[in-house]
Motif scaffolding. Sequence first.
Motif, PDB file in Angstrom:
ATOM      1  N   PRO A  14       2.318   0.341   0.084  1.00 17.21           N
ATOM      2  CA  PRO A  14       2.971   0.916   1.265  1.00 17.21           C
ATOM      3  C   PRO A  14       3.866  -0.099   1.994  1.00 17.21           C
ATOM      4  N   GLY A  15       5.108   0.337   2.257  1.00 18.33           N
ATOM      5  CA  GLY A  15       6.059  -0.501   2.964  1.00 18.33           C
ATOM      6  C   GLY A  15       6.808  -1.483   2.076  1.00 18.33           C
ATOM      7  N   ARG A  16       6.581  -1.448   0.786  1.00 17.78           N
ATOM      8  CA  ARG A  16       7.251  -2.370  -0.132  1.00 17.78           C
ATOM      9  C   ARG A  16       8.146  -1.599  -1.095  1.00 17.78           C
ATOM     10  N   ALA A  17       9.037  -2.323  -1.761  1.00 17.46           N
ATOM     11  CA  ALA A  17       9.919  -1.740  -2.767  1.00 17.46           C
ATOM     12  C   ALA A  17       9.825  -2.573  -4.038  1.00 17.46           C
ATOM     13  N   ALA A  48      12.042   3.073  -6.129  1.00 22.28           N
ATOM     14  CA  ALA A  48      10.890   3.242  -5.240  1.00 22.28           C
ATOM     15  C   ALA A  48       9.635   3.399  -6.086  1.00 22.28           C
ATOM     16  N   PHE A  49       8.520   3.007  -5.514  1.00 23.07           N
ATOM     17  CA  PHE A  49       7.247   3.218  -6.195  1.00 23.07           C
ATOM     18  C   PHE A  49       6.930   4.707  -6.181  1.00 23.07           C
ATOM     19  N   PRO A  50       6.274   5.213  -7.220  1.00 18.39           N
ATOM     20  CA  PRO A  50       5.896   6.631  -7.203  1.00 18.39           C
ATOM     21  C   PRO A  50       4.840   6.886  -6.137  1.00 18.39           C
ATOM     22  N   ALA A  51       4.827   8.098  -5.635  1.00 16.55           N
ATOM     23  CA  ALA A  51       3.810   8.480  -4.654  1.00 16.55           C
ATOM     24  C   ALA A  51       2.454   8.576  -5.338  1.00 16.55           C
ATOM     25  N   PRO A  52       1.376   8.292  -4.612  1.00 14.69           N
ATOM     26  CA  PRO A  52       0.047   8.463  -5.211  1.00 14.69           C
ATOM     27  C   PRO A  52      -0.161   9.925  -5.609  1.00 14.69           C
ATOM     28  N   PRO A  53      -0.941  10.164  -6.647  1.00 13.30           N
ATOM     29  CA  PRO A  53      -1.171  11.545  -7.074  1.00 13.30           C
ATOM     30  C   PRO A  53      -1.926  12.342  -6.012  1.00 13.30           C
ATOM     31  N   ALA A  54      -1.698  13.636  -6.033  1.00 19.04           N
ATOM     32  CA  ALA A  54      -2.392  14.524  -5.097  1.00 19.04           C
ATOM     33  C   ALA A  54      -3.884  14.548  -5.427  1.00 19.04           C
ATOM     34  N   PRO A  55      -4.739  14.592  -4.412  1.00 17.35           N
ATOM     35  CA  PRO A  55      -6.184  14.523  -4.672  1.00 17.35           C
ATOM     36  C   PRO A  55      -6.819  15.839  -5.123  1.00 17.35           C
ATOM     37  N   GLU A  56      -6.100  16.960  -5.010  1.00 14.26           N
ATOM     38  CA  GLU A  56      -6.748  18.231  -5.354  1.00 14.26           C
ATOM     39  C   GLU A  56      -6.807  18.445  -6.869  1.00 14.26           C
ATOM     40  N   VAL A  57      -7.867  19.106  -7.288  1.00 12.93           N
ATOM     41  CA  VAL A  57      -8.086  19.419  -8.699  1.00 12.93           C
ATOM     42  C   VAL A  57      -7.776  20.900  -8.886  1.00 12.93           C
TER      43      VAL A  57
END
Length: 143
Positions: A61-64, A70-79
């Motif tokens: 977070p906050g870095r490049a 850009a870094f990928p977003a963390p995966p969604a937590p829902e199954v």
Amino acid sequence: MRSLYAFLVGGLFGAGLLLSGMTDTRKVQGWLDLFGDWDPTLAFVMGGAIIPMAIAWRFVPGRAPLLGGAFPAPPAPEVGRKLVLGSVLFGAGWGLAGLCPGPAVASLGFGGWGGLIFLAAMLAGMIAAPSVRNRLDAEPLAS
């Protein structure tokens, strides 16, 4: 410059797969054979990948990235059913062939029809996936 870094990182990744035994189908199938001649050594390979990434995600977070983007977003937590179906298909293919995508590509370097057939089947699945995903999205969940 990005291509050089990609080549170096890809080579390091492939060397790690080869060194860890992930390109040996017998070793991978031995890991999956829980009730037979189980080989637990690939747990160290997974731990060697999961633990550093879990730590790295804390610093993202906050870095490049150094090379832009850009870094990928963390995966969604829902199954959901797409995640479960995809995981089952991935695991079934991995268990039947003894290879997952990264080691399958790395195994092409030392020949054999098995890796080529697996790669062709994997590419066919990747081509078919969007239409299957659209069809799943269009169908309502059974209650």
